[in-house]
Write an enzyme that holds these catalytic residues in place. Structure first.
Site, mmCIF file in Angstrom:
data_model
loop_
_atom_site.group_PDB
_atom_site.id
_atom_site.type_symbol
_atom_site.label_atom_id
_atom_site.label_comp_id
_atom_site.label_asym_id
_atom_site.label_seq_id
_atom_site.Cartn_x
_atom_site.Cartn_y
_atom_site.Cartn_z
ATOM 1 N N LYS A 83 5.368 18.575 20.831
ATOM 2 C CA LYS A 83 5.469 18.736 22.367
ATOM 3 C C LYS A 83 5.528 17.209 22.836
ATOM 4 O O LYS A 83 5.050 16.314 22.508
ATOM 5 C CB LYS A 83 3.802 19.313 22.573
ATOM 6 C CG LYS A 83 3.445 19.625 23.974
ATOM 7 C CD LYS A 83 2.051 19.776 23.946
ATOM 8 C CE LYS A 83 1.558 20.616 25.484
ATOM 9 N NZ LYS A 83 0.081 21.014 25.494
ATOM 10 N N SER A 158 0.044 25.741 26.805
ATOM 11 C CA SER A 158 1.161 24.907 27.452
ATOM 12 C C SER A 158 2.001 24.436 26.456
ATOM 13 O O SER A 158 3.043 23.926 26.689
ATOM 14 C CB SER A 158 0.449 23.824 28.072
ATOM 15 O OG SER A 158 -0.454 22.684 27.236
ATOM 16 N N SER A 182 -4.075 25.945 24.538
ATOM 17 C CA SER A 182 -2.416 25.529 24.736
ATOM 18 C C SER A 182 -1.798 25.458 23.395
ATOM 19 O O SER A 182 -0.561 25.574 23.361
ATOM 20 C CB SER A 182 -2.501 24.330 25.433
ATOM 21 O OG SER A 182 -2.737 24.679 26.844
#
Lengths: 470, 89
Positions: A83, A158, A182
């Site tokens: 990420k 996310s 997430s």
């Protein structure tokens, strides 16, 4: 040589020399391009950097083979991707937003630095919800990240790019962050194993903050053994993050072989299955059966005080997020996408006393939960997502009245454990009738990640996922 | 993290006007009334949940809890488990 299926297979192939780090990197780049076309999981594919690092890894691997020793770095030559929220000492980190393109974090993230020190390579920077403020994978700044199994459906967020990229085989594992689900939501939606560790297990030094009282970094991978390998490298305090535990790190690698005999599996009789669909309930039954067949025992129990915990978590998250974002909201609020601007500003309307009360209530509620639940069982079973993976248009802005209900159900089973700080793992529980993954979530006592890995490994062996072909 | 849930309470005193006033006080711009309403809805739901939860614990218990002890409490709960497991082993 054919592409190794798992991270452990890749490690073995690299060490034996049956594949070089360069060959593996080239094959991974081809997969990354396919994954990008299908899911938009990357914000940047960094081919040249990857190939240069692979050359260096090949030298280390060749030297180790020549000397007959294990190469320096457990993950030498293994391609990963993370990420885009981990500081790289001055390089651009986007946080999924175009509001901070001129902000190069000078920090180095401990977690990704540990992987690099272990020899892992990076394929590129992965898509994510803008500032990690979204559970679906929508991103109006860089384009939505789509589900690896069916791009009409959400990837979950996310850590959206992490889920899609690993499912597509564009990386063997990925680090994301989990403040409301997430890691677990995109892992479940893309058919992966994903871990939200206990608060404090993995140092957050150098990673983007959303709500420091709740934020955790977590890995996802295609197999439990692969995830354990990553966890072994990144877990443990670094002496910098004051909220990282300095407890000794257990042997996670061996946990995946320990089985579940006599382990007590708690099945909640309230809250967690209230909104679950029949198909999801059936998948949870199958998951439980797999564990019972391996010697685990079932315990039905009522769990205390969970119905408000998602909102308690939000009281903290939005207060802390607004405090962090306030300077940027003042100076460059127009660069935020409108929906994210609302979420980053919500803490404006939460009184400080309410925020502090939410923090103060956490310790008694945690004690109550642990005492009442984990005195009766070793792990608790819930769905990760109580509903099927939604379509992207069902969860986009302007989707209509059902939007809020879907969004709230996405975090129904995950967010309570962010508030409590307990470890939780999602494990694939088969495909639904539309061919989309379902996931079972297991929760344990603080720092009992090894127990979660035991359960996940048994379930995964009993319920293997079909191979995803791009 | 998902979007804020919208409050269902009709008695919520958190209005868009109040949100706009608070935002002006700390000089964080709010685009329009619609944005203020969404903030009000999300914040009101969180506030209601805190109030509901505080009724589930003994009055005064917050005087005995220091939020900064959170990590230590997690570690202690893990150790409790380990000490309970030792006799079985």
């Amino acid at each position: 040589m054919s592409y190794p299926d798992s991270l452990l297979d890749a490690m073995a192939a690299l060490r034996s020399g049956s594949i070089s780090a360069n060959e593996l990197a080239l094959q991974t780049l081809e997969r990354a391009r396919l994954a990008q076309a299908r899911t938009n999981c990357f914000l940047a594919i960094e081919s040249e950097t990857l190939l240069r690092a692979a050359e260096r890894a090949d030298l280390v691997l060749a030297d180790a083979r020549r000397r007959g020793v294990v190469p320096l770095g457990a993950l030498q030559g293994v391609p990963l991707a993370h990420k885009d929220m981990f500081g790289r000492g001055g390089s651009l980190v986007r946080y999924g937003s175009k509001a901070v393109l001129d902000h190069a974090s000078q920090q180095v993230a401990t977690a990704t630095a540990r992987l690099e020190q272990a020899g892992a390579l990076e394929v590129g920077a992965l898509n994510m919800a803008e500032f990690a403020l979204g559970a679906t994978g929508h991103n109006a700044a860089y384009g939505d990240c789509r589900n690896a199994w069916n791009p009409e459906h959400i990837s979950g967020g996310s850590s959206s790019g992490s889920g899609a990229a690993v499912a597509c085989g564009a990386a063997y594992a990925s680090l994301g962050s989990d403040t409301g689900g997430s890691v677990r939501i995109p892992a479940s939606a893309n058919g992966l194993v994903g871990l939200k560790p206990t608060y404090g297990l993995i140092p957050r030094t150098g990673s983007m903050k959303l709500a420091p009282s709740i934020d955790v970094i977590g890995p996802m991978a295609r197999t439990t053994a692969d995830l354990a390998e990553i966890l072994q490298v990144v877990a443990g305090g670094d002496g910098i993050d004051a909220n990282a535990s300095l407890r000794p790190v257990p042997n996670y690698r061996s946990a995946v072989h320990q089985g579940v005999e006599n382990l007590r599996i708690g099945v909640p009789t309230n809250y967690f299955f209230d909104v679950a669909t029949d198909e999801i309930r059936a998948a949870m039954d199958q998951s439980l059966k797999a564990l019972l067949a391996a010697g685990a025992r079932r315990v039905d129990l009522s769990v205390p005080a969970v119905s408000e915990m998602s909102e308690l978590s939000r009281a903290i998250v939005y207060s802390e997020a607004t405090a962090l974002h306030a300077p940027w909201l003042r100076s460059r609020g127009e660069r935020y996408t409108p929906q994210v601007r609302v979420r980053a500003s919500t803490g404006l309307a939460i009184p400080a006393a309410v925020y502090l009360e939410a923090l103060q209530l956490r310790i008694p509620l945690l004690r109550q939960f642990v005492d009442q639940v984990f005195s009766r069982c070793d792990v608790l079973l819930t769905p990760t997502l109580p509903i099927p993976v939604p379509r992207r248009d069902e969860t986009d802005v302007g989707a209509g009245a059902s939007l809020w209900q879907i969004l709230s159900r996405l975090v129904h089973c995950t967010a309570p454990f962010n508030y409590l700080g307990l470890p939780a793992i999602t494990v694939p529980a088969g495909l639904d009738t539309r061919g989309l993954p379902m996931g079972a979530q297991y929760i344990a006592r603080p720092y009992a990640e090894a127990t979660l890995l035991r359960v996940a490994a048994v379930q995964q062996r009993a319920m293997p996922m079909p191979r995803l072909t791009l | 993290m998902s979007q804020p849930k919208q409050s269902t309470s009709e008695s919520s005193a958190l209005s868009a006007d109040l949100v706009e006033g608070l935002a002006a006080l700390v000089q964080v711009p709010i685009l329009d009334a619609a944005m203020a309403e969404r903030i009000a809805g999300g914040a009101a739901a969180a506030i209601e949940a805190v109030h509901a939860s505080s009724r589930q614990v003994e009055p005064g218990v917050t005087f005995e809890c220091e939020p900064s002890d959170y990590l230590r409490v997690l570690e202690a709960l893990a150790e409790e488990s380990a000490s309970q497991e030792r006799p079985r082993a």
